[in-house]
Design an enzyme around this catalytic site. Structure first.
Site, PDB file in Angstrom:
ATOM      1  N   HIS A   1      41.885  36.182  34.160  1.00 30.67           N
ATOM      2  CA  HIS A   1      42.382  36.453  33.013  1.00 30.67           C
ATOM      3  C   HIS A   1      40.818  36.274  32.249  1.00 30.67           C
ATOM      4  CE1 HIS A   1      43.774  35.024  29.014  1.00 30.67           C
ATOM      5  NE2 HIS A   1      45.016  35.558  29.373  1.00 30.67           N
TER       6      HIS A   1
ATOM      7  N   GLU B   1      51.633  36.557  34.188  1.00 27.34           N
ATOM      8  CA  GLU B   1      52.455  37.647  34.524  1.00 27.34           C
ATOM      9  C   GLU B   1      52.941  37.568  35.883  1.00 27.34           C
ATOM     10  OE1 GLU B   1      53.121  38.764  32.261  1.00 27.34           O
ATOM     11  OE2 GLU B   1      51.381  40.436  31.290  1.00 27.34           O
TER      12      GLU B   1
HETATM   13  N1  ACO Z   1      41.876  41.121  41.258  1.00 24.17           N
HETATM   14  C1  ACO Z   1      40.819  41.522  41.677  1.00 24.17           C
HETATM   15  N2  ACO Z   1      39.289  41.365  41.325  1.00 24.17           N
HETATM   16  C2  ACO Z   1      39.359  40.804  39.814  1.00 24.17           C
HETATM   17  C3  ACO Z   1      40.795  40.772  39.178  1.00 24.17           C
HETATM   18  C4  ACO Z   1      42.034  40.808  39.834  1.00 24.17           C
HETATM   19  N3  ACO Z   1      42.828  40.606  39.324  1.00 24.17           N
HETATM   20  N4  ACO Z   1      40.419  40.393  37.997  1.00 24.17           N
HETATM   21  C5  ACO Z   1      38.969  40.222  37.854  1.00 24.17           C
HETATM   22  N5  ACO Z   1      38.667  40.743  39.111  1.00 24.17           N
HETATM   23  C6  ACO Z   1      37.135  40.792  39.343  1.00 24.17           C
HETATM   24  C7  ACO Z   1      36.405  42.031  38.795  1.00 24.17           C
HETATM   25  O1  ACO Z   1      36.645  43.010  39.756  1.00 24.17           O
HETATM   26  C8  ACO Z   1      35.060  41.843  38.640  1.00 24.17           C
HETATM   27  O2  ACO Z   1      34.521  41.590  39.796  1.00 24.17           O
HETATM   28  P1  ACO Z   1      33.044  42.035  40.096  1.00 24.17           P
HETATM   29  O3  ACO Z   1      32.315  40.887  39.434  1.00 24.17           O
HETATM   30  O4  ACO Z   1      32.789  42.148  41.437  1.00 24.17           O
HETATM   31  O5  ACO Z   1      32.675  43.287  39.508  1.00 24.17           O
HETATM   32  C9  ACO Z   1      34.972  40.308  38.200  1.00 24.17           C
HETATM   33  O6  ACO Z   1      36.441  39.782  38.754  1.00 24.17           O
HETATM   34  C10 ACO Z   1      35.247  40.023  36.795  1.00 24.17           C
HETATM   35  O7  ACO Z   1      35.989  40.936  36.106  1.00 24.17           O
HETATM   36  P2  ACO Z   1      36.380  41.322  34.633  1.00 24.17           P
HETATM   37  O8  ACO Z   1      36.924  42.896  34.540  1.00 24.17           O
HETATM   38  O9  ACO Z   1      34.850  41.319  33.880  1.00 24.17           O
HETATM   39  O10 ACO Z   1      37.191  40.184  34.136  1.00 24.17           O
HETATM   40  P3  ACO Z   1      37.832  40.224  32.911  1.00 24.17           P
HETATM   41  O11 ACO Z   1      37.914  38.910  32.120  1.00 24.17           O
HETATM   42  O12 ACO Z   1      37.500  41.308  31.858  1.00 24.17           O
HETATM   43  O13 ACO Z   1      39.212  40.721  33.297  1.00 24.17           O
HETATM   44  C11 ACO Z   1      41.749  40.696  33.412  1.00 24.17           C
HETATM   45  C12 ACO Z   1      40.410  39.839  33.008  1.00 24.17           C
HETATM   46  C13 ACO Z   1      41.582  42.209  32.866  1.00 24.17           C
HETATM   47  C14 ACO Z   1      42.958  40.039  33.097  1.00 24.17           C
HETATM   48  C15 ACO Z   1      41.562  40.981  34.800  1.00 24.17           C
HETATM   49  O14 ACO Z   1      41.347  39.783  35.365  1.00 24.17           O
HETATM   50  C16 ACO Z   1      42.581  41.722  35.577  1.00 24.17           C
HETATM   51  O15 ACO Z   1      42.355  43.136  35.781  1.00 24.17           O
HETATM   52  N6  ACO Z   1      43.805  41.086  36.199  1.00 24.17           N
HETATM   53  C17 ACO Z   1      44.803  41.861  36.860  1.00 24.17           C
HETATM   54  C18 ACO Z   1      45.469  42.389  35.492  1.00 24.17           C
HETATM   55  C19 ACO Z   1      46.540  41.238  34.974  1.00 24.17           C
HETATM   56  O16 ACO Z   1      47.027  40.574  35.663  1.00 24.17           O
HETATM   57  N7  ACO Z   1      46.939  41.361  33.810  1.00 24.17           N
HETATM   58  C20 ACO Z   1      47.537  40.568  33.060  1.00 24.17           C
HETATM   59  C21 ACO Z   1      46.625  39.548  32.422  1.00 24.17           C
HETATM   60  S1  ACO Z   1      47.409  38.191  31.352  1.00 24.17           S
HETATM   61  C22 ACO Z   1      48.070  39.008  29.812  1.00 24.17           C
HETATM   62  O17 ACO Z   1      47.229  39.914  29.458  1.00 24.17           O
HETATM   63  C23 ACO Z   1      49.263  38.382  29.233  1.00 24.17           C
END
Ligand code: ACO
Length: 363
Positions: free
Chosen positions: A241, A300
């Site tokens: 998140h 989610e």
């Molecule tokens: N699975 C695997 N790796 C992940 C995930 C995940 N679900 N989420 C983040 N990461 C990793 C990224 O690959 C990145 O890795 P790196 O440092 O090696 O490049 C690191 O964690 C940071 O990722 P960011 O994209 O900078 O984190 P951000 O805070 O922008 O992401 C997000 C938040 C978009 C929700 C992300 O965690 C994600 O894509 N989750 C999966 C989708 C999801 O569950 N969405 C629902 C969110 S809740 C809502 O909106 C109601």
């Protein structure tokens, strides 16, 4: 409207911690809290419920759009249908507090009707008209399934809707506020918000969560599957998140809902048991493969379980989410209109400068 503390894992909605509200007030009470600044007394609640019930049916023109969008994803159908609802407002461009409140009630009342109608039409069946004697959640499930739901199911859905009613400056809420800040109308702002909610990085994750559980199938296969996904650079839906670096408090609330539903229905419990085992494995592997990123279960993951056990199709999950979030979007639009301040961020230009155009014939 709400405060999200991502380090403490705290969500405050209209002054109350989430656990004070979820399972204890219905969507109408939570909407009143956000729209009017306080929970309603019994008379105010009765009046609001009656108003919303009277607004449930959707105009024929809007239903035409839902029919035309029969094959489209439900969230797209909702976006298209929502856009037509301004036709049913006497003065759609009026953004005064009272006009906004009228529009908010109309939209909040009708979203479940639209989503349920689309679910029926998509299956080649006729939409079922709303029933005034059922609660908002019970009526939604009735309009989808054609029979009155188990009270546990209706309560679970209402708790879910209250849990997701508002969540700080998330992408869809921000979208609604940007649109409203131009003095554009409530229906336009909400229509844009639906577009933002749709994406899998925001509200579109629960469908893929269920796909993931189906593909994994049994808990002993979870670890290999997750490692493969991460090695391929893919994200695990329902985890991570932008704000929460600890467990999303909404996941706790919905996890308790899942327990209540699992106690009542054996079939659901099998899926819930699998989900809990898979969750544990995913958290362990994420910690190992992505150390320091603090990737925890988000709302989610459990949303997928709750909505699945209500008999809803994964493709309609995000539209069902919108049926709760609509009340929050409307609250933000009311507040933004009252503030009357244009949101217009400045961007940092990093492209080239000092280029010279020699003219069209310069070869
Ligand atoms: N699975 C695997 N790796 C992940 C995930 C995940 N679900 N989420 C983040 N990461 C990793 C990224 O690959 C990145 O890795 P790196 O440092 O090696 O490049 C690191 O964690 C940071 O990722 P960011 O994209 O900078 O984190 P951000 O805070 O922008 O992401 C997000 C938040 C978009 C929700 C992300 O965690 C994600 O894509 N989750 C999966 C989708 C999801 O569950 N969405 C629902 C969110 S809740 C809502 O909106 C109601």
């Amino acid at each position: 409207m709400s405060h999200v503390d991502g380090l403490a894992g705290e969500l405050i909605i209209g002054g109350y911690e989430l656990k004070e509200l979820a399972g204890r007030v219905g969507l109408e009470e939570a909407a009143h809290l956000l729209w009017r600044g306080a929970l309603p007394g019994p008379e105010e609640l009765g009046a609001l419920r009656r108003e919303l019930v009277a607004l449930r049916a959707v105009p024929e023109e809007t239903l035409h759009v839902v029919r035309a969008a029969a094959a489209a994803p439900p969230i797209d159908a909702l976006r298209m249908a929502c856009a037509t609802l301004s036709l049913d407002l006497a003065d759609p461009d009026n953004i005064s507090p009272s006009a906004d409140l009228t529009a908010a009630k109309m939209l909040t009342a009708r979203f479940p009707t639209l989503v349920a109608a689309h679910a029926r039409i998509g299956e080649g069946r006729e939409p079922i008209p709303p029933r005034p004697d059922l609660s908002r959640a019970a009526n939604f499930l009735y309009m989808v399934h054609g029979k009155e739901p188990d009270p546990i199911a209706a309560r679970a859905l209402d708790t879910y809707w209250v849990t997701v009613i508002d969540h700080g400056m998330n992408a869809s809420t921000f979208t609604s506020r940007v649109i409203a800040s131009t003095r554009s109308d409530m229906v336009s702002a909400v229509t844009g918000a639906i577009g933002a909610l749709k994406g899998p990085l925001h509200g579109g994750a629960p469908g893929p969560v269920l796909d993931m559980l189906t593909v994994i199938g049994s808990s002993d296969r979870a670890e290999g599957w997750v490692r493969n996904e991460l090695a391929a650079g893919r994200r695990i839906m329902g985890f991570g998140h932008r704000v929460y670096k600890v467990r999303d408090p909404r996941a706790d609330v919905l996890s308790a809902v899942v327990d209540e539903m699992g106690a009542a229905h054996l079939e659901d419990r099998k899926l819930f048991d699998l989900a809990r085992a898979v969750e544990e494995t995913i958290l362990k592997v994420l910690e190992e493969v992505k150390p320091g990123r603090n990737l925890r279960t988000n709302v989610e993951f459990y949303t997928a379980l709750v909505l699945q056990s209500l008999g809803l199709k994964p493709r309609s999950f995000v539209a069902t989410f919108a049926c709760g979030r609509i009340a929050g979007w409307c609250a933000h639009v009311i507040e933004q209109h009252a503030e009357d301040h244009l949101i217009r961020p400045q961007s940092e230009y990093v492209g080239p400068r000092d280029l010279h155009f020699a003219g069209p014939d310069s070869g």
